[in-house]
Design an enzyme around this catalytic site. Sequence first.
Site, PDB file in Angstrom:
ATOM      1  N   ASP A  10     -23.317  72.304 -38.766  1.00  0.00           N
ATOM      2  CA  ASP A  10     -22.520  71.123 -39.096  1.00  0.00           C
ATOM      3  C   ASP A  10     -21.915  71.365 -40.475  1.00  0.00           C
ATOM      4  O   ASP A  10     -22.285  72.310 -41.165  1.00  0.00           O
ATOM      5  CB  ASP A  10     -23.415  69.875 -39.121  1.00  0.00           C
ATOM      6  CG  ASP A  10     -22.648  68.615 -39.507  1.00  0.00           C
ATOM      7  OD1 ASP A  10     -21.519  68.440 -39.015  1.00  0.00           O
ATOM      8  OD2 ASP A  10     -23.159  67.818 -40.310  1.00  0.00           O
ATOM      9  N   SER A  11     -21.005  70.473 -40.876  1.00  0.00           N
ATOM     10  CA  SER A  11     -20.425  70.584 -42.210  1.00  0.00           C
ATOM     11  C   SER A  11     -21.444  70.264 -43.296  1.00  0.00           C
ATOM     12  O   SER A  11     -21.224  70.603 -44.456  1.00  0.00           O
ATOM     13  CB  SER A  11     -19.251  69.612 -42.331  1.00  0.00           C
ATOM     14  OG  SER A  11     -19.710  68.294 -42.117  1.00  0.00           O
ATOM     15  N   CYS A  73     -21.406  69.030 -34.761  1.00  0.00           N
ATOM     16  CA  CYS A  73     -20.357  68.452 -35.613  1.00  0.00           C
ATOM     17  C   CYS A  73     -19.200  68.037 -34.704  1.00  0.00           C
ATOM     18  O   CYS A  73     -18.636  68.891 -34.005  1.00  0.00           O
ATOM     19  CB  CYS A  73     -19.894  69.506 -36.619  1.00  0.00           C
ATOM     20  SG  CYS A  73     -18.497  68.985 -37.636  1.00  0.00           S
ATOM     21  N   GLU A 152     -23.771  61.562 -47.061  1.00  0.00           N
ATOM     22  CA  GLU A 152     -24.127  62.747 -47.863  1.00  0.00           C
ATOM     23  C   GLU A 152     -24.688  62.330 -49.226  1.00  0.00           C
ATOM     24  O   GLU A 152     -25.491  63.037 -49.806  1.00  0.00           O
ATOM     25  CB  GLU A 152     -22.901  63.655 -48.063  1.00  0.00           C
ATOM     26  CG  GLU A 152     -22.476  64.417 -46.820  1.00  0.00           C
ATOM     27  CD  GLU A 152     -23.361  65.639 -46.505  1.00  0.00           C
ATOM     28  OE1 GLU A 152     -23.900  66.243 -47.436  1.00  0.00           O
ATOM     29  OE2 GLU A 152     -23.501  65.974 -45.310  1.00  0.00           O
ATOM     30  N   CYS A 184     -19.343  61.317 -34.734  1.00  0.00           N
ATOM     31  CA  CYS A 184     -19.614  62.199 -35.876  1.00  0.00           C
ATOM     32  C   CYS A 184     -21.119  62.168 -36.072  1.00  0.00           C
ATOM     33  O   CYS A 184     -21.747  61.104 -36.034  1.00  0.00           O
ATOM     34  CB  CYS A 184     -18.896  61.674 -37.110  1.00  0.00           C
ATOM     35  SG  CYS A 184     -19.460  62.415 -38.656  1.00  0.00           S
ATOM     36  N   HIS A 186     -22.947  62.525 -38.574  1.00  0.00           N
ATOM     37  CA  HIS A 186     -23.458  61.808 -39.741  1.00  0.00           C
ATOM     38  C   HIS A 186     -23.689  60.322 -39.433  1.00  0.00           C
ATOM     39  O   HIS A 186     -24.474  59.665 -40.105  1.00  0.00           O
ATOM     40  CB  HIS A 186     -22.465  61.874 -40.904  1.00  0.00           C
ATOM     41  CG  HIS A 186     -22.467  63.170 -41.671  1.00  0.00           C
ATOM     42  ND1 HIS A 186     -21.931  64.333 -41.165  1.00  0.00           N
ATOM     43  CD2 HIS A 186     -22.927  63.485 -42.909  1.00  0.00           C
ATOM     44  CE1 HIS A 186     -22.054  65.304 -42.068  1.00  0.00           C
ATOM     45  NE2 HIS A 186     -22.663  64.813 -43.128  1.00  0.00           N
TER      46      HIS A 186
END
Length: 269
Positions: A10-11, A73, A152, A184, A186
């Site tokens: 993932d990012s 992701c 994040e 997403c 996240h």
Amino acid sequence: MRDRPIGVFDSGLGGLTVVRELRRALPKEDFIYFGDTGRVPYGSRSNETIARYTLQDIRFLCGFDIKQIVVACGTASSVLAKLAEAPAEAPILRIIEPTARLACRTTRNGRIGVIGTAATISNRPFQRAIAALRPEAQVFSQSCPLFVPLAECGFSKGECARIAAERYLAGLREQQVDTLILGCTHYPLLKEAIAAVMGPEVALVDAGEAVALELREQLEEKGLLSLRERAGRTEYYVSDGIENFGGMGEEILGEPVLGQVKRIDIEAY
Ligand code: DGL
């Protein structure tokens, strides 16, 4: 072959919401996780840049002799579909199809919401997958660019998350969707805030569980499930910011992560 690890990327740390479910569904498997913490977020970048990052992430993971890649992701998944060739030596599972399938099974009124990064929403991968499965379904989408930085930075619960959720989701609530795809990885970290805005009658579909169940089925079918006795292990790699990743990772996975995180130079791949 069956005891080779599974590569997941993932990012940043959002993909850990997928790892959590993968480990629950596949407790004997070993995982190699890469979080591109030095280049997060992906979702506000061009498709060309996201494709370059995604191919580097895949090349890095392929160095571990993996049996499978999971693109944890939504953004990278949405761009991969546009590439002419599958770029890896191992099969690739994107989060799009399993998540769309679960949403199509979940909806009662055929009105499905999709939230994701700006890139995911403009690439429309979930719309395409849903149209193939349930052509009569109506899909309403909304990008939520602040959600990834909030997650994040550890602001996924509380006032900031609630205000952002209210701003982004009010329109979808008015469209009376009964199912909302968290497109997403996240976004499950902001589930409380999202659920508070959407209300209890809207089912939130997150990628982790859908992907984990689908991967277990696929590995079983191919005879590639690990049969080892010991519990599976996970190694973590990041391109920057070990401490933040380790701390947040511990919260998401409920176990120490920091000691197992290594930093690598992703530009070398
Ligand atoms: N977790 C990524 C996704 O699923 C976040 C993308 C980003 O870095 O913007 O889309």
